[in-house]
Design a protein around this motif. Sequence first.
Motif, mmCIF file in Angstrom:
data_model
loop_
_atom_site.group_PDB
_atom_site.id
_atom_site.type_symbol
_atom_site.label_atom_id
_atom_site.label_comp_id
_atom_site.label_asym_id
_atom_site.label_seq_id
_atom_site.Cartn_x
_atom_site.Cartn_y
_atom_site.Cartn_z
ATOM 1 N N GLN A 33 0.833 -1.207 0.000
ATOM 2 C CA GLN A 33 0.000 0.000 0.000
ATOM 3 C C GLN A 33 0.868 1.257 0.000
ATOM 4 O O GLN A 33 0.584 2.218 -0.733
ATOM 5 C CB GLN A 33 -0.917 0.009 1.222
ATOM 6 N N ALA A 34 1.909 1.251 0.814
ATOM 7 C CA ALA A 34 2.781 2.418 0.897
ATOM 8 C C ALA A 34 3.569 2.631 -0.391
ATOM 9 O O ALA A 34 3.830 3.769 -0.791
ATOM 10 C CB ALA A 34 3.741 2.264 2.077
ATOM 11 N N ALA A 35 3.916 1.539 -1.061
ATOM 12 C CA ALA A 35 4.756 1.618 -2.258
ATOM 13 C C ALA A 35 3.983 2.020 -3.509
ATOM 14 O O ALA A 35 4.531 2.684 -4.406
ATOM 15 C CB ALA A 35 5.442 0.274 -2.498
ATOM 16 N N LEU A 36 2.718 1.646 -3.596
ATOM 17 C CA LEU A 36 1.961 1.796 -4.847
ATOM 18 C C LEU A 36 1.949 3.215 -5.430
ATOM 19 O O LEU A 36 2.057 3.372 -6.650
ATOM 20 C CB LEU A 36 0.529 1.294 -4.666
ATOM 21 N N PRO A 37 1.843 4.254 -4.624
ATOM 22 C CA PRO A 37 1.837 5.597 -5.223
ATOM 23 C C PRO A 37 3.123 5.932 -5.976
ATOM 24 O O PRO A 37 3.119 6.866 -6.801
ATOM 25 C CB PRO A 37 1.642 6.518 -4.013
ATOM 26 N N TYR A 38 4.198 5.195 -5.708
ATOM 27 C CA TYR A 38 5.490 5.503 -6.320
ATOM 28 C C TYR A 38 5.885 4.529 -7.433
ATOM 29 O O TYR A 38 6.871 4.753 -8.130
ATOM 30 C CB TYR A 38 6.581 5.511 -5.240
ATOM 31 N N LEU A 39 5.135 3.463 -7.588
ATOM 32 C CA LEU A 39 5.474 2.462 -8.597
ATOM 33 C C LEU A 39 4.952 2.901 -9.962
ATOM 34 O O LEU A 39 3.780 3.232 -10.111
ATOM 35 C CB LEU A 39 4.891 1.098 -8.216
ATOM 36 N N GLN A 40 5.833 2.865 -10.945
ATOM 37 C CA GLN A 40 5.490 3.271 -12.294
ATOM 38 C C GLN A 40 5.276 2.049 -13.186
ATOM 39 O O GLN A 40 5.521 0.911 -12.784
ATOM 40 C CB GLN A 40 6.609 4.147 -12.868
ATOM 41 N N ARG A 92 -2.524 -13.139 -6.687
ATOM 42 C CA ARG A 92 -3.392 -13.286 -7.855
ATOM 43 C C ARG A 92 -4.385 -12.127 -7.968
ATOM 44 O O ARG A 92 -4.631 -11.600 -9.065
ATOM 45 C CB ARG A 92 -4.128 -14.619 -7.776
ATOM 46 N N SER A 93 -4.940 -11.725 -6.845
ATOM 47 C CA SER A 93 -5.935 -10.649 -6.866
ATOM 48 C C SER A 93 -5.305 -9.311 -7.220
ATOM 49 O O SER A 93 -5.831 -8.553 -8.053
ATOM 50 C CB SER A 93 -6.631 -10.561 -5.507
ATOM 51 N N LEU A 94 -4.168 -9.001 -6.605
ATOM 52 C CA LEU A 94 -3.521 -7.719 -6.871
ATOM 53 C C LEU A 94 -2.980 -7.662 -8.294
ATOM 54 O O LEU A 94 -2.988 -6.594 -8.925
ATOM 55 C CB LEU A 94 -2.405 -7.468 -5.859
ATOM 56 N N ALA A 135 -2.883 -4.932 -13.452
ATOM 57 C CA ALA A 135 -2.467 -5.289 -14.813
ATOM 58 C C ALA A 135 -2.595 -4.116 -15.775
ATOM 59 O O ALA A 135 -1.722 -3.891 -16.620
ATOM 60 C CB ALA A 135 -3.283 -6.480 -15.316
ATOM 61 N N GLU A 136 -3.657 -3.345 -15.658
ATOM 62 C CA GLU A 136 -3.854 -2.237 -16.594
ATOM 63 C C GLU A 136 -2.808 -1.141 -16.412
ATOM 64 O O GLU A 136 -2.593 -0.318 -17.307
ATOM 65 C CB GLU A 136 -5.256 -1.649 -16.439
ATOM 66 N N THR A 159 2.465 -12.333 -14.913
ATOM 67 C CA THR A 159 1.913 -11.705 -13.720
ATOM 68 C C THR A 159 0.860 -12.635 -13.123
ATOM 69 O O THR A 159 0.232 -13.422 -13.840
ATOM 70 C CB THR A 159 1.349 -10.306 -14.024
ATOM 71 N N GLY A 160 0.714 -12.560 -11.801
ATOM 72 C CA GLY A 160 -0.238 -13.417 -11.098
ATOM 73 C C GLY A 160 0.221 -14.859 -10.964
ATOM 74 O O GLY A 160 -0.593 -15.739 -10.661
#
Length: 283
Positions: A158-165, A200-202, A207-208, A269-270
């Motif tokens: 959760q903390a990382a997602l805003p920074y992942l490109q 799998r869910s994430l 993916a998009e 992925t997944g």
Amino acid sequence: MSEQINPPQTQDHQPGRETEMHPKPEYMPRYPGSGRLADKVAIITGGDSGIGRAAAVLFAREGAQVALVYLEETEDAAITADAVKREGREALLLRGDVADKAFCEAVVGQVIENFGKLDVVVNNAAEQHPQEELGDISPEQLRETFETNFFGYVYLTQAALPYLQEGAAIINTTSITAYRGSPSLVDYASTKGAIVAFTRSLSAQLAEKNIRVNAVAPGPIWTPLIPATFPADKVAEFGASQPLKRPGQPNEVAPSYLFLACEDSSYITGQVLHPNGGEVING
């Protein structure tokens, strides 16, 4: 009875210390780097020892700067950091408990402050506490095992997602126990099953955005968690029941993480990789 593979030994504190193991786990990469993670920045939890150490050194050899998150094993963490630096890359040591959401947020903040970006997240920290009967698993043990093994993965991601490109990678450590179960590690195996579902869910959710989410399900690997978990006689024969008749070494698992972190796996992925010594797992 299985034959002895390693000397009998135990440790009285989780997640264990690599400095106290004999023989020491093998963590150095087996081949030269080829720049597959050039200019990337990675966070690895449980990065002080075991699989985390092997992945950190391999990532560094392939060009990545590495943030090593660890609970309290300062000596192990320093050894890993030195190994990363010998590969010509920077190691950022971050001590704390991934079960603390605020700490996970602080980790990502410090990585961004220090390196300016984040490309790869490896959720790897874990604990396990054997109990022969379900009723012996206390509420405290159940909570702590899930907080470390599963909640910590969610908090850091959760903390990382805003920074992942686009093109970033998230890699979660699950376990062979998620697929075949473990009668003495019911709560631990359950956290690892949750990690498979999380992966799998994430992966479908991201993916998009072209952020890949995969996992690695190690079998019996010679890490500090083993003598810190099991009695000496079980440690001595650990891994002997696998088809390859031995435990794996951390540097035999780390290439799975590298593959999932780099562009070699750009169409994957997944999914879950299974470095487990030959046990066929349906999953």
